[in-house]
Scaffold this active site. Structure first.
Site, PDB file in Angstrom:
ATOM      1  N   ASP A  22       0.830  -1.206   0.000  1.00  0.00           N
ATOM      2  CA  ASP A  22       0.000   0.000   0.000  1.00  0.00           C
ATOM      3  C   ASP A  22       0.866   1.258   0.000  1.00  0.00           C
ATOM      4  OD1 ASP A  22      -2.386   1.375  -0.055  1.00  0.00           O
ATOM      5  OD2 ASP A  22      -2.668   1.352   2.117  1.00  0.00           O
ATOM      6  N   HIS A  39       2.106   3.237  -9.058  1.00  0.00           N
ATOM      7  CA  HIS A  39       1.866   1.813  -9.320  1.00  0.00           C
ATOM      8  C   HIS A  39       3.008   1.221 -10.147  1.00  0.00           C
ATOM      9  CE1 HIS A  39      -1.947   2.228  -7.420  1.00  0.00           C
ATOM     10  NE2 HIS A  39      -2.526   2.896  -8.400  1.00  0.00           N
ATOM     11  N   LEU A 133      10.769 -20.582  -5.130  1.00  0.00           N
ATOM     12  CA  LEU A 133       9.750 -19.737  -4.484  1.00  0.00           C
ATOM     13  C   LEU A 133       8.400 -19.834  -5.210  1.00  0.00           C
ATOM     14  CD1 LEU A 133       9.074 -17.222  -2.607  1.00  0.00           C
ATOM     15  CD2 LEU A 133       9.867 -15.808  -4.518  1.00  0.00           C
TER      16      LEU A 133
HETATM   17  C1  IPE Z   1      -5.356  -2.743   0.084  1.00  0.00           C
HETATM   18  O1  IPE Z   1      -5.058  -1.409  -0.117  1.00  0.00           O
HETATM   19  C2  IPE Z   1      -5.395  -3.478  -1.217  1.00  0.00           C
HETATM   20  C3  IPE Z   1      -4.134  -3.539  -1.955  1.00  0.00           C
HETATM   21  C4  IPE Z   1      -2.960  -3.119  -1.565  1.00  0.00           C
HETATM   22  C5  IPE Z   1      -4.232  -4.187  -3.241  1.00  0.00           C
HETATM   23  P1  IPE Z   1      -6.203  -0.298  -0.176  1.00  0.00           P
HETATM   24  O2  IPE Z   1      -5.525   1.007  -0.390  1.00  0.00           O
HETATM   25  O3  IPE Z   1      -7.228  -0.679  -1.161  1.00  0.00           O
HETATM   26  O4  IPE Z   1      -6.830  -0.390   1.291  1.00  0.00           O
HETATM   27  P2  IPE Z   1      -7.740   0.636   2.093  1.00  0.00           P
HETATM   28  O5  IPE Z   1      -8.846   1.040   1.187  1.00  0.00           O
HETATM   29  O6  IPE Z   1      -6.877   1.801   2.448  1.00  0.00           O
HETATM   30  O7  IPE Z   1      -8.186  -0.109   3.304  1.00  0.00           O
HETATM   31  C1  IPE Z   2      -1.800   0.181  -3.275  1.00  0.00           C
HETATM   32  O1  IPE Z   2      -1.547   1.545  -3.360  1.00  0.00           O
HETATM   33  C2  IPE Z   2      -2.047  -0.436  -4.640  1.00  0.00           C
HETATM   34  C3  IPE Z   2      -3.454  -0.773  -4.921  1.00  0.00           C
HETATM   35  C4  IPE Z   2      -4.437  -0.732  -4.078  1.00  0.00           C
HETATM   36  C5  IPE Z   2      -3.743  -1.205  -6.276  1.00  0.00           C
HETATM   37  P1  IPE Z   2      -2.733   2.597  -3.299  1.00  0.00           P
HETATM   38  O2  IPE Z   2      -3.146   2.906  -4.690  1.00  0.00           O
HETATM   39  O3  IPE Z   2      -3.802   2.159  -2.400  1.00  0.00           O
HETATM   40  O4  IPE Z   2      -1.968   3.846  -2.691  1.00  0.00           O
HETATM   41  P2  IPE Z   2      -2.526   4.891  -1.612  1.00  0.00           P
HETATM   42  O5  IPE Z   2      -3.008   4.108  -0.440  1.00  0.00           O
HETATM   43  O6  IPE Z   2      -3.612   5.648  -2.282  1.00  0.00           O
HETATM   44  O7  IPE Z   2      -1.343   5.736  -1.293  1.00  0.00           O
HETATM   45 MG    MG Z   3      -4.147   2.397  -0.414  1.00  0.00          MG
END
Ligand code: IPE
Ligand code: IPE
Ligand code: MG
Length: 252
Positions: A22, A39, A133
């Protein structure tokens, strides 16, 4: 499988690491870049962490790439994420195979386009006999989805008389989950500062050691990973036992 048979009791190197990657969006925003740039950088870090896991002899790495709730994001971001998933599949699979890595996707993949589904199947077929792995990518995955799809399969078998409801145990449910053949995660890592599970592996994280870091995923490199492993190696996993019992078991 009980927690004992399924997971390791002595610290050291975890056999299965599960990661919520995240913070990509915030990383990009801090730099005045579009979210997708975060990303992209995130995919680079995936490569680095896979390399580290292979080098350390870790058995399984599960990466949360797209949750069943991420469809609620702006359509443009979802489309770009799908494109990125497809191009990462196209570019990385051969390399994974060359490195003896077994690749698998867990989640409701039917929701992805045909091209992605086809690439996933191809990648899984190509790498299925590899012995290094195992990398599991959780895509359109949700812990609640997984438990409900297991229940639906069990209900069908009850209906057809193959399963007697009186015999249903946690092991029965486990055997219908997406990770039915994978030991539970020993170590769970979440980058990006949030301290929550966000519907990741709800069933499997029952006894995992949890590690949260403020580092945003695009900054989560080999050093950060080592810090998480170091923290894990200091934990005493008790699985309901007393600390003394665990010490006795370790030295048995
Ligand atoms: C969790 O991250 C899902 C992934 C990393 C794929 P999110 O950014 O979607 O989670 P929330 O919404 O902050 O809980
Ligand atoms: C995690 O990064 C990746 C996915 C959920 C696909 P985020 O896109 O949730 O990044 P933040 O949380 O907005 O910084
Ligand atoms: Mg996020």
């Amino acid at each position: 499988m009980s927690a004992h048979e399924n997971t390791q009791i002595d610290g050291g190197i975890p056999n299965h690491v599960a990661i919520i990657m995240d913070g990509n969006g915030r990383w990009a925003k801090k730099r005045g870049l579009p979210r997708i740039a975060g990303h992209h950088k995130g995919v680079e870090m995936v490569r680095e962490i896979i390399k580290a896991c292979s080098a350390k002899g870790i058995g399984y790495l599960t990466l949360f790439a797209f949750s069943s709730e991420n469809w609620r994001r702006p359509e443009r971001e979802v489309t770009l994420l799908m494109d990125l998933f497809l191009s990462a599949l196209e570019q990385e699979v051969k390399k994974l195979h060359k490195n003896n890595i077994k690749f698998r996707v867990v989640g409701d993949t039917k929701a992805f386009g045909d091209r992605i589904v086809h690439k996933i199947e191809e990648a899984e077929r190509l790498t299925r006999n590899n012995t290094g792995l195992t990398v599991l990518v959780a895509a359109n995955y949700g812990g609640r989805w997984d438990i409900s799809q297991a229940c639906a399969q069990i209900a069908l078998k009850v209906k057809s008389g193959e399963i007697d409801p009186d015999t249903i145990t946690p092991e029965t449910i486990q055997s219908f989950l997406s990770l039915h053949d994978i030991p539970d995660p020993d170590l769970f890592i979440r980058s990006g500062g949030e301290q929550r599970i966000s519907n990741f592996l709800l069933w499997q994280l029952a006894y995992s050691e949890l590690y949260f870091t403020d580092t945003l995923w695009p900054d989560f490199g080999a050093q950060e990973f080592d810090d998480a492993l170091a923290s894990y190696s200091q934990r005493q996993r008790r699985f309901g036992l007393t600390g003394e019992q665990v010490e006795t078991l370790k030295h048995a």
